[in-house]
Design a protein around this motif. Structure first.
Motif, mmCIF file in Angstrom:
data_model
loop_
_atom_site.group_PDB
_atom_site.id
_atom_site.type_symbol
_atom_site.label_atom_id
_atom_site.label_comp_id
_atom_site.label_asym_id
_atom_site.label_seq_id
_atom_site.Cartn_x
_atom_site.Cartn_y
_atom_site.Cartn_z
ATOM 1 N N ALA A 8 38.855 -20.903 5.556
ATOM 2 C CA ALA A 8 37.404 -21.112 5.569
ATOM 3 C C ALA A 8 36.897 -21.446 4.175
ATOM 4 O O ALA A 8 36.059 -22.331 3.988
ATOM 5 N N CYS A 9 37.441 -20.742 3.190
ATOM 6 C CA CYS A 9 37.055 -21.000 1.796
ATOM 7 C C CYS A 9 37.413 -22.427 1.388
ATOM 8 O O CYS A 9 36.603 -23.134 0.780
ATOM 9 N N ILE B 32 30.350 -18.630 -3.208
ATOM 10 C CA ILE B 32 30.831 -18.047 -1.956
ATOM 11 C C ILE B 32 30.711 -16.527 -2.005
ATOM 12 O O ILE B 32 31.100 -15.888 -2.989
ATOM 13 N N ASN C 43 32.142 -13.369 -0.018
ATOM 14 C CA ASN C 43 33.267 -13.120 0.871
ATOM 15 C C ASN C 43 33.247 -11.692 1.403
ATOM 16 O O ASN C 43 33.362 -10.728 0.645
ATOM 17 N N ILE D 280 31.489 -15.960 3.952
ATOM 18 C CA ILE D 280 32.678 -15.870 4.797
ATOM 19 C C ILE D 280 32.705 -14.517 5.499
ATOM 20 O O ILE D 280 32.779 -13.466 4.856
ATOM 21 N N GLY E 75 28.022 -20.317 0.537
ATOM 22 C CA GLY E 75 28.837 -20.043 1.716
ATOM 23 C C GLY E 75 29.076 -18.553 1.867
ATOM 24 O O GLY E 75 29.337 -17.858 0.879
ATOM 25 N N VAL F 266 30.168 -18.515 7.837
ATOM 26 C CA VAL F 266 31.396 -18.905 8.537
ATOM 27 C C VAL F 266 31.985 -17.687 9.239
ATOM 28 O O VAL F 266 32.262 -16.668 8.606
ATOM 29 N N GLY F 267 32.168 -17.809 10.555
ATOM 30 C CA GLY F 267 32.728 -16.710 11.329
ATOM 31 C C GLY F 267 31.651 -16.023 12.152
ATOM 32 O O GLY F 267 30.859 -15.260 11.623
ATOM 33 N N THR G 15 34.823 -14.089 8.342
ATOM 34 C CA THR G 15 35.954 -14.294 9.262
ATOM 35 C C THR G 15 36.922 -13.126 9.182
ATOM 36 O O THR G 15 36.848 -12.295 8.268
ATOM 37 N N ALA H 61 40.257 -16.300 6.167
ATOM 38 C CA ALA H 61 39.307 -16.399 5.059
ATOM 39 C C ALA H 61 39.649 -17.523 4.078
ATOM 40 O O ALA H 61 38.771 -18.289 3.666
#
Length: 226
Positions: free
Chosen positions: A164-165, A176, A178, A154, A152, A94-95, A156, A161
């Motif tokens: 998105a989470c 996830i 991060n 992240i 996932g 994501v991002g 971003t 964040a």
């Protein structure tokens, strides 16, 4: 190598964090045709103490053979099973900023059992564009199967964040990674690992400063005694 006949003890998080390092070293040894490795050799290559390595592997029920060592292929298989890497994990990034694009292009995922299947960004100008053989989608285009294991990632900016989470968790993602600064709030059923690049650089700066001070001190001592 012998395996414990009873159930294994709970594996500490610190040990779990070192298992991928052992696996990387074992695969490199296997690639060079090495069949057996001593605990001292494996520990040295992994950057840990041999006593700590033996304790870590004992949680897997692996004790090696005294005076011989560990069977490289068998130990590699045991760690692979323990980490759950027999199959392939799907990854959603994501991002699609600079970091997200770099992660999307990283070839190391596929060689270690991870398949990047979704590139996600909420910017309408990015949705629908092609990047690294995949089409960037928004969250509406992220529809993993109910029985699919998805991790996932992240990447971003910090302010985006948590949102998105939340979107990932709402779609069933339970693991996830991060890269964004700040802590994420997640349910107890969701595991989060944070990668803080700035903190890692600060830790390296500390060690560099200490090493430089020791070098200056040693040089001064040499000048005094010469």
């Amino acid at each position: 190598m012998t395996n414990a006949p009873t159930s294994r003890r709970e594996i500490p998080d610190a040990t779990v964090a070192r298992l991928p390092v052992y696996l990387r070293v074992l695969r490199a040894l296997s690639g060079r045709g090495v069949e057996v490795v001593s605990s001292e050799e494996l520990a040295d290559a992994a950057g840990v103490r041999s006593s700590g390595l033996r304790k870590d592997l004992s949680f897997l029920g692996s004790y090696g053979v005294r005076g011989v060592g560990y069977d490289v292929e068998r130990l590699s298989d045991e760690i692979t099973r323990e980490l759950g890497l027999q199959g392939e994990f799907a990854v959603a990034i994501v991002g699609m900023g600079n970091l997200g694009r770099a992660l999307a292009d990283y070839s190391g995922f596929s060689t270690r059992g991870f398949s990047v299947r979704w590139l996600i960004d909420t910017d309408p100008q990015l949705a629908g564009t092609q990047l690294s053989t995949l089409t960037v989608v928004d969250f509406d285009g992220f529809r993993p199967a109910a029985d699919e294991s998805v991790i996932g990632v992240i990447a971003t900016p910090p302010h985006a964040a948590q949102s998105a989470c939340d979107e990932l968790v709402a779609r069933g993602v339970r693991s996830i990674l991060n890269f964004a600064a700040g802590q994420l709030t997640v349910p107890d059923t969701v595991a989060v690992r944070r990668v803080d690049l700035a903190t890692e650089l600060q830790i390296l700066a500390f060690h560099e400063q200490r090493a430089r001070a020791e070098l200056v001190s040693a040089d001064s001592l040499t000048e005094v005694t010469s």
